[in-house]
Design an enzyme around this catalytic site. Sequence first.
Site, PDB file in Angstrom:
ATOM      1  NE  ARG A  45     -55.944 -22.204  64.368  1.00 51.86           N
ATOM      2  CZ  ARG A  45     -56.048 -22.498  63.092  1.00 51.86           C
ATOM      3  NH1 ARG A  45     -54.996 -22.940  62.403  1.00 51.86           N
ATOM      4  NH2 ARG A  45     -57.178 -22.379  62.444  1.00 51.86           N
ATOM      5  NE  ARG A  88     -60.191 -23.607  71.198  1.00 57.82           N
ATOM      6  CZ  ARG A  88     -59.995 -23.060  69.998  1.00 57.82           C
ATOM      7  NH1 ARG A  88     -59.036 -23.505  69.196  1.00 57.82           N
ATOM      8  NH2 ARG A  88     -60.764 -22.069  69.595  1.00 57.82           N
ATOM      9  CG  ASP A 238     -64.046 -25.330  64.525  1.00 58.92           C
ATOM     10  OD1 ASP A 238     -64.026 -24.438  63.660  1.00 58.92           O
ATOM     11  OD2 ASP A 238     -63.040 -25.655  65.194  1.00 58.92           O
TER      12      ASP A 238
END
Length: 351
Positions: A45, A88, A238
């Site tokens: 991640r 994702r 992100d």
Amino acid sequence: MLPTIAREADAVVMIDQRKLPAEEVYVRAKSAAEVARAIKTMVIRGAPAIGVAAAMGLALGMRRSKATGTQKFAAEFQKSCDTMAATRPTAVNLFWAIERMKRAFAAAVQDGHSVDQIKDRLDAEAQAIHDEDVASCRALGAFGAEVVPADARILTHCNAGALATAGYGTALGVIRGAVEKGKRVAVFADETRPFLQGARLTAWELVRDGIDTTIITDNMSGALMRQGKVDLVVVGADRIAANGDTANKIGTYSVAVLAREHRLPFYVAAPLSTVDLNTPDGAHIPIEERSAKEVTHIGGSQMAPEGARVWNPAFDVTPHELIAGIITERGIFRAPYTESLKRAFEEVTLA
Ligand code: MRU
């Protein structure tokens, strides 16, 4: 350096971030679909690491393809890209890496390459994405070190470290850069509910590096700031929209608001692969919602009653007004971000 992810001939090998710090075990994904599953289930991640994993997963998947003709090979590649893209939604590095792999594929086809030559090209591109990410983190770490006082207490949220990248880290890259320049740095790591990236991963990395680390739960940062125990905040990202609005781990926005209230500089550290000029502002950033179980359970034990609804957004958006600067491999960019971030892609280096 921490081995976040590596490519072997028949596998993509990743340290299992769900198990740290209790266990240091590695997952060997043997197909593109297995890498996609590893991304979705958080074996790996962190935005840049997700991008690297996707690229390596695509290269591995195509390496193992039995297709002999370019057309069938191209159809398989497209399918794998779609699987990867569905893992994702928030970290733009995922889509950025997939696009780079698609461009490499198209260039190889354009050059009249055979299937075997295209496989080589995809391997090389994935490795380049990996290596460039480490270089970017080191470069942004050196730029970011300049805003860290000689004796600094830094608050960070989530894990934007070596584990979240191909190595070295973004927010933790700034911390490592400052330490390498001889600064005295003490870090406060937000625990980061619900997945505990701060307590489990950031603290693990920093303690391994011998950096002074204090874990706090997410609801303690206000009191800490009010007591004058924080000098600056550095977090990762992100997705950074064209106007500077930044999506990062849920809870980042609250920290930014608290930093503003206490007149503390709040910095975002990220490679340019996290900047998405095609997304105009934070309202257009897709926010992933994850399972209720992440909130209701801790380490497999149920903490909440059945029947209560749960809201579990994995990210929030910090408006650009709250950000003192965006630290990248090409320098530190400041408001107005719409202009400065656009320039970031045009200019070679900005001080
Ligand atoms: O859900 P995660 O753990 O993938 O979220 C990670 C973060 O929010 C990080 O801060 C971000 O990806 C930056 S990583 C250098």
